[in-house]
Design a protein around this motif. Structure first.
Motif, PDB file in Angstrom:
ATOM      1  N   THR A 190       0.857  -1.105  -0.065  1.00 42.32           N
ATOM      2  CA  THR A 190       0.068  -0.141  -0.049  1.00 42.32           C
ATOM      3  C   THR A 190       0.804   1.106   0.116  1.00 42.32           C
ATOM      4  O   THR A 190       0.552   2.257  -0.606  1.00 42.32           O
ATOM      5  N   ALA A 191       2.140   1.507   0.760  1.00 42.13           N
ATOM      6  CA  ALA A 191       2.913   2.317   0.799  1.00 42.13           C
ATOM      7  C   ALA A 191       3.498   2.512  -0.628  1.00 42.13           C
ATOM      8  O   ALA A 191       3.410   3.635  -1.062  1.00 42.13           O
ATOM      9  N   LYS A 192       3.928   1.648  -1.313  1.00 42.06           N
ATOM     10  CA  LYS A 192       4.543   1.807  -2.676  1.00 42.06           C
ATOM     11  C   LYS A 192       3.623   2.445  -3.593  1.00 42.06           C
ATOM     12  O   LYS A 192       3.843   3.325  -4.277  1.00 42.06           O
ATOM     13  N   GLU A 193       2.281   1.864  -3.463  1.00 44.22           N
ATOM     14  CA  GLU A 193       1.191   2.393  -4.427  1.00 44.22           C
ATOM     15  C   GLU A 193       0.841   3.644  -4.205  1.00 44.22           C
ATOM     16  O   GLU A 193       0.164   4.394  -4.966  1.00 44.22           O
ATOM     17  N   ASN A 194       0.959   4.273  -2.905  1.00 44.38           N
ATOM     18  CA  ASN A 194       0.646   5.541  -2.711  1.00 44.38           C
ATOM     19  C   ASN A 194       2.087   6.626  -2.783  1.00 44.38           C
ATOM     20  O   ASN A 194       1.945   7.679  -2.254  1.00 44.38           O
ATOM     21  N   GLY A 195       2.947   6.112  -3.360  1.00 46.00           N
ATOM     22  CA  GLY A 195       4.181   6.834  -3.654  1.00 46.00           C
ATOM     23  C   GLY A 195       5.116   6.839  -2.598  1.00 46.00           C
ATOM     24  O   GLY A 195       5.815   8.125  -2.262  1.00 46.00           O
ATOM     25  N   LEU A 196       5.115   6.113  -1.482  1.00 53.46           N
ATOM     26  CA  LEU A 196       6.124   6.325  -0.363  1.00 53.46           C
ATOM     27  C   LEU A 196       6.977   5.088  -0.407  1.00 53.46           C
ATOM     28  O   LEU A 196       6.832   4.296  -1.006  1.00 53.46           O
ATOM     29  N   SER A 197       8.289   5.676  -0.003  1.00 51.74           N
ATOM     30  CA  SER A 197       9.267   4.718   0.033  1.00 51.74           C
ATOM     31  C   SER A 197       9.191   3.810   1.482  1.00 51.74           C
ATOM     32  O   SER A 197       8.807   4.169   2.708  1.00 51.74           O
ATOM     33  N   PRO A 198       8.966   2.474   1.299  1.00 50.24           N
ATOM     34  CA  PRO A 198       8.614   1.294   2.284  1.00 50.24           C
ATOM     35  C   PRO A 198       9.526   1.460   3.416  1.00 50.24           C
ATOM     36  O   PRO A 198       9.059   1.549   4.664  1.00 50.24           O
ATOM     37  N   PHE A 199      10.850   1.703   3.196  1.00 45.79           N
ATOM     38  CA  PHE A 199      11.910   1.893   4.411  1.00 45.79           C
ATOM     39  C   PHE A 199      11.589   3.009   5.360  1.00 45.79           C
ATOM     40  O   PHE A 199      11.123   3.062   6.452  1.00 45.79           O
ATOM     41  N   GLU A 200      11.157   4.190   4.576  1.00 47.83           N
ATOM     42  CA  GLU A 200      11.100   5.455   5.293  1.00 47.83           C
ATOM     43  C   GLU A 200       9.688   5.339   6.132  1.00 47.83           C
ATOM     44  O   GLU A 200       9.870   5.884   7.188  1.00 47.83           O
ATOM     45  N   TYR A 201       8.851   4.843   5.275  1.00 48.51           N
ATOM     46  CA  TYR A 201       7.447   4.615   6.052  1.00 48.51           C
ATOM     47  C   TYR A 201       7.370   3.837   7.158  1.00 48.51           C
ATOM     48  O   TYR A 201       7.007   4.264   8.051  1.00 48.51           O
ATOM     49  N   LEU A 202       7.967   2.452   7.112  1.00 55.44           N
ATOM     50  CA  LEU A 202       8.073   1.659   8.117  1.00 55.44           C
ATOM     51  C   LEU A 202       8.872   2.336   9.410  1.00 55.44           C
ATOM     52  O   LEU A 202       8.427   2.207  10.541  1.00 55.44           O
ATOM     53  N   LYS A 203       9.876   2.998   9.258  1.00 57.58           N
ATOM     54  CA  LYS A 203      10.631   3.730  10.063  1.00 57.58           C
ATOM     55  C   LYS A 203       9.966   4.761  10.884  1.00 57.58           C
ATOM     56  O   LYS A 203       9.813   4.774  12.198  1.00 57.58           O
ATOM     57  N   TYR A 204       8.987   5.450  10.036  1.00 57.24           N
ATOM     58  CA  TYR A 204       8.310   6.492  10.506  1.00 57.24           C
ATOM     59  C   TYR A 204       7.295   5.828  11.613  1.00 57.24           C
ATOM     60  O   TYR A 204       6.848   6.482  12.648  1.00 57.24           O
ATOM     61  N   LEU A 205       6.548   4.862  10.963  1.00 57.91           N
ATOM     62  CA  LEU A 205       5.387   4.251  11.919  1.00 57.91           C
ATOM     63  C   LEU A 205       6.012   3.685  13.257  1.00 57.91           C
ATOM     64  O   LEU A 205       5.224   3.822  14.191  1.00 57.91           O
ATOM     65  N   PHE A 206       7.340   3.000  13.155  1.00 56.94           N
ATOM     66  CA  PHE A 206       7.862   2.400  14.427  1.00 56.94           C
ATOM     67  C   PHE A 206       8.362   3.466  15.226  1.00 56.94           C
ATOM     68  O   PHE A 206       8.281   3.671  16.439  1.00 56.94           O
ATOM     69  N   GLU A 207       8.453   4.762  14.908  1.00 54.43           N
ATOM     70  CA  GLU A 207       8.867   5.839  15.593  1.00 54.43           C
ATOM     71  C   GLU A 207       7.558   6.457  16.228  1.00 54.43           C
ATOM     72  O   GLU A 207       7.392   7.061  17.329  1.00 54.43           O
ATOM     73  N   GLN A 208       6.414   6.631  15.515  1.00 52.66           N
ATOM     74  CA  GLN A 208       5.098   7.307  15.913  1.00 52.66           C
ATOM     75  C   GLN A 208       4.359   6.381  16.594  1.00 52.66           C
ATOM     76  O   GLN A 208       3.712   7.188  17.737  1.00 52.66           O
ATOM     77  N   LEU A 209       4.221   5.258  16.231  1.00 57.24           N
ATOM     78  CA  LEU A 209       2.883   4.518  17.008  1.00 57.24           C
ATOM     79  C   LEU A 209       3.213   4.336  18.301  1.00 57.24           C
ATOM     80  O   LEU A 209       2.330   4.422  19.290  1.00 57.24           O
ATOM     81  N   PRO A 210       4.531   4.176  19.123  1.00 59.21           N
ATOM     82  CA  PRO A 210       4.594   3.956  20.542  1.00 59.21           C
ATOM     83  C   PRO A 210       4.286   5.322  21.297  1.00 59.21           C
ATOM     84  O   PRO A 210       4.221   5.318  22.493  1.00 59.21           O
ATOM     85  N   ASN A 211       4.029   6.407  20.682  1.00 59.34           N
ATOM     86  CA  ASN A 211       4.118   7.658  21.111  1.00 59.34           C
ATOM     87  C   ASN A 211       2.688   8.334  20.824  1.00 59.34           C
ATOM     88  O   ASN A 211       2.632   9.820  21.333  1.00 59.34           O
ATOM     89  N   ILE A 212       1.703   7.594  20.658  1.00 57.49           N
ATOM     90  CA  ILE A 212       0.424   8.008  20.282  1.00 57.49           C
ATOM     91  C   ILE A 212      -0.489   7.208  20.950  1.00 57.49           C
ATOM     92  O   ILE A 212      -0.288   6.197  21.415  1.00 57.49           O
ATOM     93  N   ASP A 213      -2.002   7.965  21.112  1.00 57.49           N
ATOM     94  CA  ASP A 213      -2.885   7.174  21.442  1.00 57.49           C
ATOM     95  C   ASP A 213      -3.571   5.999  20.517  1.00 57.49           C
ATOM     96  O   ASP A 213      -4.265   6.647  19.519  1.00 57.49           O
ATOM     97  N   THR A 214      -3.153   4.794  20.536  1.00 59.63           N
ATOM     98  CA  THR A 214      -3.564   3.668  19.220  1.00 59.63           C
ATOM     99  C   THR A 214      -5.008   3.418  19.364  1.00 59.63           C
ATOM    100  O   THR A 214      -5.503   2.962  18.566  1.00 59.63           O
ATOM    101  N   THR A 215      -5.604   3.864  20.329  1.00 58.73           N
ATOM    102  CA  THR A 215      -6.850   3.590  20.394  1.00 58.73           C
ATOM    103  C   THR A 215      -7.963   4.523  19.925  1.00 58.73           C
ATOM    104  O   THR A 215      -9.207   4.547  19.545  1.00 58.73           O
ATOM    105  N   ASN A 216      -7.270   5.648  19.514  1.00 61.02           N
ATOM    106  CA  ASN A 216      -7.764   6.870  18.874  1.00 61.02           C
ATOM    107  C   ASN A 216      -7.856   6.744  17.464  1.00 61.02           C
ATOM    108  O   ASN A 216      -6.466   6.686  16.614  1.00 61.02           O
ATOM    109  N   LYS A 217      -8.719   6.505  16.602  1.00 58.54           N
ATOM    110  CA  LYS A 217      -8.776   6.410  15.221  1.00 58.54           C
ATOM    111  C   LYS A 217      -8.404   7.545  14.385  1.00 58.54           C
ATOM    112  O   LYS A 217      -7.734   7.213  13.282  1.00 58.54           O
ATOM    113  N   GLU A 218      -8.618   8.726  14.756  1.00 60.36           N
ATOM    114  CA  GLU A 218      -8.148   9.840  14.389  1.00 60.36           C
ATOM    115  C   GLU A 218      -6.593   9.873  14.246  1.00 60.36           C
ATOM    116  O   GLU A 218      -6.196  10.195  13.377  1.00 60.36           O
ATOM    117  N   GLU A 219      -5.935   9.615  15.151  1.00 58.18           N
ATOM    118  CA  GLU A 219      -4.643   9.729  15.270  1.00 58.18           C
ATOM    119  C   GLU A 219      -3.826   8.480  14.506  1.00 58.18           C
ATOM    120  O   GLU A 219      -2.884   8.806  13.663  1.00 58.18           O
TER     121      GLU A 219
END
Length: 534
Positions: free
Chosen positions: A486-515
């Motif tokens: 999905t990242a590839k078809e949306n024009g994202l670099s898979p490595f940079e996007y995965l790295k960004y997710l692992f940096e952000q997800l531990p620091n947000i409220d993952t029960t909040n759908k908007e986040e």
């Protein structure tokens, strides 16, 4: 009495006769005539399969139609329908020319970061050798090179400083302690960082590099990590963090009105109650055109219809599928068939024919031409709006379909059911109610190639790592493939996007759908450094 029929060396058939054929026994003669026709039909079928396998193994894989093959007088005449009294539907011949444009080297490199190195003459040397006057810069000579920076590994120490008040320590009853803020880690009590887990995932699921080969590569970088450790990181990263993105992507997917589905095999070695040779399946679901791409993989033990029925239980709309009947029993869904599969059967029928089979060749070629004309119309209206595409299909495609349907009914009693040509005719007639659905909505596609393209990276990766060890690993792979594709078809670099997710997800409220929505691959808030170079 035993009679041995001498066949080609790839096929040998022995027929036992229990009775002696009497010359005047008409019933016996008729029996053996019928039996001989059955054997000849079976032999022709085996010969067809042999020729088709030879084409598949040694011939070109492209299904592109040879223009000379279609330049027959047959296709310049009006098509015959079953009832000659009915007025023949007419259709236009649409020509299509594709303009191939190849980018120059300069255009291919224009989005890459650029470093400039200037080579200048010192001020003391900027003197004319003839008259001694000062020289000026007349022009520049530029040479461009592509430079690669290999992967580098370093240890990052996250040092969290703690502060206290000395005055309160001496005079006060309590001593306030202030600790500096530090981002929460994705993998507590582990050496795994967002970057190394993203790197390993990208190498395996984007580049198809198995973990045992990554293990060897990391050793050359000075890191000694076992493939078991790498596998644990993959499972932990998928189940703990990426699954949260995956689940939200699924909720969005089921709200779509048009989906595509496909499935392919997967070998899982350690499935409870099953042998290592058993086939499991990876199912794919994705949305259609004119929508931000959303692609989901799902691992299941079997190909049973209960799996798509459960996955799509909340979906209500059109579903593009191939010829597999497992989708037929899903409620609240309208199935749209794949004309690429229909065309492929006629293409294979042509390849399977022997030399000299003129009539069968004309028949298979005519069926292929019907399909080609439908695809030509689709190419012409590719960039049109859904409303305009709907009108073009009714005007041009519908008459072709009506003529094709009549032609199929006419050919059914004339072709051998088990021959390649018979299968092509049978496939079209059996799935006709699904093959004509694309006329109902201009947003629909004529084929299911979109899902086949999306599942292809998994099929290629499967050739490299061959199998999954456990069902848990297969489920994790489904989640990671979903995020990466999905990242590839949306024009994202898979490595940079995965790295960004692992940096952000531990620091947000993952029960909040908007986040969570802010982190989805098509979100406009994804930072620019996650974008792939154009």
């Amino acid at each position: 009495m035993r009679i041995r029929l001498v066949m080609p060396d790839f096929f040998l058939y022995t027929l036992s006769m229990e009775k002696t054929v009497e010359k005047n026994d008409e019933h016996t003669i008729e029996y053996y005539k019928t039996r001989n026709e059955e054997l000849e039909a079976k032999l022709k079928w085996y010969e067809e399969q042999f020729r088709l396998l030879q084409k598949q193994k040694y011939g070109a894989s492209s299904e592109k139609t040879n223009e000379d093959q279609m330049s027959l007088p047959l296709f310049n005449e009006a098509e015959d329908v079953a009832d000659s009294k009915v007025e023949e539907p007419t259709f236009d011949t649409i020509t299509y020319k594709r303009k191939k444009t190849r980018k120059t080297r300069e255009e291919l490199m224009e989005d890459l970061p650029t470093e400039r190195i200037d080579y200048e003459i010192s001020p003391e040397e900027q003197v004319c050798s003839c008259c001694g006057e000062k020289t000026h810069k007349m022009s520049e000579e530029v040479r461009k090179e592509l430079q690669v920076i290999p992967a580098q590994v370093k240890v990052v120490k996250h040092v969290r400083h703690v502060y206290a008040c000395r005055h309160c320590e001496k005079e006060g009853i309590e001593t306030p302690i202030v600790t500096a803020k530090m981002p929460s880690p994705a993998f507590p009590k582990s050496y795994a960082s967002p970057s190394i887990v993203a790197y390993i995932m990208n190498q395996k699921y984007t580049e198809g590099l198995p973990l045992y080969r990554q293990e060897s590569q990391l050793k050359y970088l000075g890191i000694h990590l076992s493939r078991q450790t790498l596998a644990n990181w993959m499972v932990e990263g998928a189940n703990r963090w990426l699954a949260k993105i995956y689940n939200r992507m699924r909720e969005h997917l089921l709200q779509e009105e048009i989906l595509h589905a496909d499935e392919t095999t997967l070998q899982v070695l350690r499935e409870p109650g099953r042998s290592a040779e058993s086939k499991s399946y990876m199912w794919l679901y994705r949305n259609g055109r004119d929508r931000p791409p959303n692609i989901l993989f799902e691992y299941q033990r079997t190909r049973a219809s209960k799996h798509p029925k459960k996955f799509l239980s909340d979906f209500n709309g059109y579903l593009h599928v191939d010829g597999y009947g497992g989708y037929d029993s899903i409620p609240n869904i309208t199935l749209s068939g794949c004309w690429s599969h229909a065309r492929r059967y006629f293409d294979e029928a042509l390849k399977a024919l022997p030399k000299g089979a003129d009539q069968s060749r004309l028949t298979a070629t005519k069926g292929l031409e019907y399909c080609n004309q439908l695809f030509a119309i689709e190419r012409e209206c590719l960039d049109k709006t859904p409303e305009k595409r709907y009108e073009i299909r009714l005007e041009h495609s519908q008459p072709i379909l009506e003529a094709f349907s009549a032609w199929l009914k006419e050919q059914t009693p004339k072709v051998l059911p088990k021959s390649a040509l018979g299968k092509a005719v049978k496939y079209c007639r059996k799935h006709w109610h699904k093959l004509i659905v694309f006329l109902e909505d201009g947003r629909l596609e004529i084929d299911n190639n979109r899902s086949e393209r999306s599942i292809k990276p998994f099929v290629i990766g499967r050739k490299n790592f061959l199998f999954s060890n456990t069902p848990k690993g297969a489920e994790s792979s489904a989640v990671i493939y979903s995020i990466v594709e999905t990242a590839k078809e949306n024009g994202l670099s898979p490595f940079e996007y995965l790295k960004y997710l692992f940096e952000q997800l531990p620091n947000i409220d993952t029960t909040n759908k908007e986040e969570i929505d802010q982190l989805l691959p098509w979100s406009p808030t994804i930072p620019l450094h996650c974008q792939s170079p154009k």
